[in-house]
Design a protein around this motif. Structure first.
Motif, PDB file in Angstrom:
ATOM      1  N   LEU A 192      16.637   0.678  -5.845  1.00  0.00           N
ATOM      2  CA  LEU A 192      16.913   1.684  -6.864  1.00  0.00           C
ATOM      3  C   LEU A 192      16.007   2.883  -6.655  1.00  0.00           C
ATOM      4  O   LEU A 192      14.849   2.730  -6.280  1.00  0.00           O
ATOM      5  N   GLU A 193      16.539   4.074  -6.901  1.00  0.00           N
ATOM      6  CA  GLU A 193      15.744   5.299  -6.886  1.00  0.00           C
ATOM      7  C   GLU A 193      15.937   5.988  -8.228  1.00  0.00           C
ATOM      8  O   GLU A 193      17.065   6.157  -8.691  1.00  0.00           O
ATOM      9  N   ILE A 194      14.834   6.375  -8.861  1.00  0.00           N
ATOM     10  CA  ILE A 194      14.868   6.992 -10.184  1.00  0.00           C
ATOM     11  C   ILE A 194      14.212   8.360 -10.097  1.00  0.00           C
ATOM     12  O   ILE A 194      13.092   8.483  -9.608  1.00  0.00           O
ATOM     13  N   ASP A 195      14.905   9.390 -10.586  1.00  0.00           N
ATOM     14  CA  ASP A 195      14.320  10.724 -10.709  1.00  0.00           C
ATOM     15  C   ASP A 195      13.600  10.756 -12.049  1.00  0.00           C
ATOM     16  O   ASP A 195      14.237  10.671 -13.098  1.00  0.00           O
ATOM     17  N   HIS A 230      10.111   8.473   0.380  1.00  0.00           N
ATOM     18  CA  HIS A 230       9.408   9.471  -0.411  1.00  0.00           C
ATOM     19  C   HIS A 230       9.206  10.724   0.437  1.00  0.00           C
ATOM     20  O   HIS A 230       9.003  10.654   1.642  1.00  0.00           O
ATOM     21  N   GLU A 231       9.267  11.891  -0.215  1.00  0.00           N
ATOM     22  CA  GLU A 231       9.127  13.154   0.492  1.00  0.00           C
ATOM     23  C   GLU A 231       7.767  13.802   0.285  1.00  0.00           C
ATOM     24  O   GLU A 231       7.475  14.822   0.912  1.00  0.00           O
ATOM     25  N   LEU A 232       6.968  13.243  -0.587  1.00  0.00           N
ATOM     26  CA  LEU A 232       5.575  13.661  -0.778  1.00  0.00           C
ATOM     27  C   LEU A 232       4.736  12.405  -0.962  1.00  0.00           C
ATOM     28  O   LEU A 232       5.270  11.308  -1.097  1.00  0.00           O
ATOM     29  N   GLY A 233       3.427  12.561  -1.009  1.00  0.00           N
ATOM     30  CA  GLY A 233       2.519  11.427  -1.036  1.00  0.00           C
ATOM     31  C   GLY A 233       2.785  10.408  -2.124  1.00  0.00           C
ATOM     32  O   GLY A 233       3.143  10.750  -3.253  1.00  0.00           O
ATOM     33  N   VAL A 234       2.588   9.138  -1.782  1.00  0.00           N
ATOM     34  CA  VAL A 234       2.735   8.026  -2.717  1.00  0.00           C
ATOM     35  C   VAL A 234       1.464   7.923  -3.543  1.00  0.00           C
ATOM     36  O   VAL A 234       0.357   7.912  -2.999  1.00  0.00           O
ATOM     37  N   THR A 240       0.836  -1.200   0.000  1.00  0.00           N
ATOM     38  CA  THR A 240       0.000   0.000   0.000  1.00  0.00           C
ATOM     39  C   THR A 240       0.870   1.249   0.000  1.00  0.00           C
ATOM     40  O   THR A 240       1.980   1.257   0.526  1.00  0.00           O
ATOM     41  N   GLY A 241       0.340   2.308  -0.603  1.00  0.00           N
ATOM     42  CA  GLY A 241       0.981   3.613  -0.572  1.00  0.00           C
ATOM     43  C   GLY A 241       0.002   4.635  -0.054  1.00  0.00           C
ATOM     44  O   GLY A 241      -1.212   4.462  -0.166  1.00  0.00           O
ATOM     45  N   SER A 242       0.526   5.738   0.485  1.00  0.00           N
ATOM     46  CA  SER A 242      -0.337   6.683   1.165  1.00  0.00           C
ATOM     47  C   SER A 242       0.175   8.113   1.045  1.00  0.00           C
ATOM     48  O   SER A 242       1.345   8.363   0.765  1.00  0.00           O
ATOM     49  N   ALA A 243      -0.735   9.036   1.337  1.00  0.00           N
ATOM     50  CA  ALA A 243      -0.375  10.445   1.435  1.00  0.00           C
ATOM     51  C   ALA A 243       0.609  10.687   2.577  1.00  0.00           C
ATOM     52  O   ALA A 243       1.259  11.727   2.624  1.00  0.00           O
ATOM     53  N   ASP A 244       0.760   9.732   3.483  1.00  0.00           N
ATOM     54  CA  ASP A 244       1.714   9.875   4.590  1.00  0.00           C
ATOM     55  C   ASP A 244       3.164   9.612   4.154  1.00  0.00           C
ATOM     56  O   ASP A 244       4.063   9.568   4.981  1.00  0.00           O
ATOM     57  N   GLU A 245       3.383   9.433   2.843  1.00  0.00           N
ATOM     58  CA  GLU A 245       4.701   9.280   2.226  1.00  0.00           C
ATOM     59  C   GLU A 245       5.319   7.908   2.426  1.00  0.00           C
ATOM     60  O   GLU A 245       6.474   7.676   2.065  1.00  0.00           O
ATOM     61  N   ALA A 246       4.594   6.964   2.997  1.00  0.00           N
ATOM     62  CA  ALA A 246       5.131   5.634   3.266  1.00  0.00           C
ATOM     63  C   ALA A 246       4.518   4.587   2.343  1.00  0.00           C
ATOM     64  O   ALA A 246       3.402   4.744   1.850  1.00  0.00           O
ATOM     65  N   VAL A 247       5.277   3.521   2.158  1.00  0.00           N
ATOM     66  CA  VAL A 247       4.812   2.315   1.493  1.00  0.00           C
ATOM     67  C   VAL A 247       4.900   1.219   2.536  1.00  0.00           C
ATOM     68  O   VAL A 247       5.914   1.093   3.227  1.00  0.00           O
ATOM     69  N   HIS A 248       3.838   0.434   2.677  1.00  0.00           N
ATOM     70  CA  HIS A 248       3.851  -0.675   3.627  1.00  0.00           C
ATOM     71  C   HIS A 248       3.592  -1.968   2.879  1.00  0.00           C
ATOM     72  O   HIS A 248       2.832  -1.987   1.906  1.00  0.00           O
ATOM     73  N   SER A 249       4.191  -3.048   3.369  1.00  0.00           N
ATOM     74  CA  SER A 249       3.843  -4.373   2.860  1.00  0.00           C
ATOM     75  C   SER A 249       3.250  -5.170   4.018  1.00  0.00           C
ATOM     76  O   SER A 249       3.716  -5.081   5.156  1.00  0.00           O
ATOM     77  N   TYR A 250       2.191  -5.908   3.691  1.00  0.00           N
ATOM     78  CA  TYR A 250       1.472  -6.700   4.687  1.00  0.00           C
ATOM     79  C   TYR A 250       1.400  -8.142   4.233  1.00  0.00           C
ATOM     80  O   TYR A 250       1.059  -8.421   3.084  1.00  0.00           O
ATOM     81  N   ASP A 251       1.703  -9.049   5.144  1.00  0.00           N
ATOM     82  CA  ASP A 251       1.535 -10.472   4.887  1.00  0.00           C
ATOM     83  C   ASP A 251       0.077 -10.814   5.159  1.00  0.00           C
ATOM     84  O   ASP A 251      -0.428 -10.585   6.256  1.00  0.00           O
ATOM     85  N   VAL A 252      -0.598 -11.312   4.141  1.00  0.00           N
ATOM     86  CA  VAL A 252      -2.008 -11.666   4.282  1.00  0.00           C
ATOM     87  C   VAL A 252      -2.222 -13.152   4.007  1.00  0.00           C
ATOM     88  O   VAL A 252      -3.325 -13.578   3.696  1.00  0.00           O
ATOM     89  N   SER A 253      -1.161 -13.950   4.152  1.00  0.00           N
ATOM     90  CA  SER A 253      -1.258 -15.364   3.830  1.00  0.00           C
ATOM     91  C   SER A 253      -1.912 -16.188   4.931  1.00  0.00           C
ATOM     92  O   SER A 253      -2.396 -17.281   4.681  1.00  0.00           O
ATOM     93  N   ALA A 256       8.888  -4.571  -5.596  1.00  0.00           N
ATOM     94  CA  ALA A 256       7.796  -3.611  -5.741  1.00  0.00           C
ATOM     95  C   ALA A 256       8.379  -2.285  -6.180  1.00  0.00           C
ATOM     96  O   ALA A 256       9.560  -1.996  -5.958  1.00  0.00           O
ATOM     97  N   ALA A 257       7.537  -1.460  -6.800  1.00  0.00           N
ATOM     98  CA  ALA A 257       7.928  -0.105  -7.164  1.00  0.00           C
ATOM     99  C   ALA A 257       6.875   0.845  -6.625  1.00  0.00           C
ATOM    100  O   ALA A 257       5.696   0.500  -6.527  1.00  0.00           O
ATOM    101  N   SER A 258       7.307   2.047  -6.273  1.00  0.00           N
ATOM    102  CA  SER A 258       6.379   3.075  -5.810  1.00  0.00           C
ATOM    103  C   SER A 258       6.681   4.373  -6.537  1.00  0.00           C
ATOM    104  O   SER A 258       7.837   4.693  -6.826  1.00  0.00           O
ATOM    105  N   ALA A 259       5.629   5.121  -6.826  1.00  0.00           N
ATOM    106  CA  ALA A 259       5.733   6.442  -7.449  1.00  0.00           C
ATOM    107  C   ALA A 259       5.131   7.446  -6.482  1.00  0.00           C
ATOM    108  O   ALA A 259       4.201   7.125  -5.737  1.00  0.00           O
ATOM    109  N   ALA A 260       5.659   8.683  -6.513  1.00  0.00           N
ATOM    110  CA  ALA A 260       5.171   9.687  -5.575  1.00  0.00           C
ATOM    111  C   ALA A 260       5.240  11.078  -6.183  1.00  0.00           C
ATOM    112  O   ALA A 260       5.868  11.297  -7.218  1.00  0.00           O
TER     113      ALA A 260
END
Length: 125
Positions: free
Chosen positions: A100-103, A63-67, A37-50, A79-83
């Protein structure tokens, strides 16, 4: 809810995870027994749902602004995240480390990964 309050909740047939983020969840992806999951709180979380409950595996920060988008590769635990900070970040879902971080220039609103996790496609404005 009071103004300015966000409820970020994950649901599972046998469990739910309240307060999954400090801000509202803006994007969700599924892969390798994980929900990312990604959020306006600038974080990405992974959850085990198995299992029968939802367990947070990693909190991926940087990330310095919302995901705005997350994606999970089909064949590997990547995983990849954009923000809005104009960055794409590629994460190792086994370790929680940044690969990796890509501008990518202007604000990023979309991201996709090739099945092998090697190629990243991004949409920006």
């Amino acid at each position: 809810l009071p103004p300015g309050t966000h409820m970020a909740t994950l649901y599972h047939p046998t469990a739910s995870q309240l307060n999954a983020h400090e801000g509202g969840i803006s994007c969700v992806a599924w892969g390798h027994g994980l929900v990312v999951t990604g959020s306006a709180d600038e974080a990405v979380h992974s959850y085990d749902v198995s299992g029968a409950k939802i367990e947070r595996r990693h909190t991926l920060t940087g990330h310095e602004l919302g995901v705005t988008a997350v994606a999970v590769a089909a064949d590997v635990a990547v995983a990849a995240s954009a923000a809005l900070d104009s960055r794409i970040r590629v994460w190792n879902l086994d370790t929680g480390s940044l690969n990796l971080e890509i501008d990518c220039g202007p604000m990023s609103y979309g991201v996709a990964l090739s099945p092998d996790g090697v190629t990243v496609a991004a949409g920006s404005m």
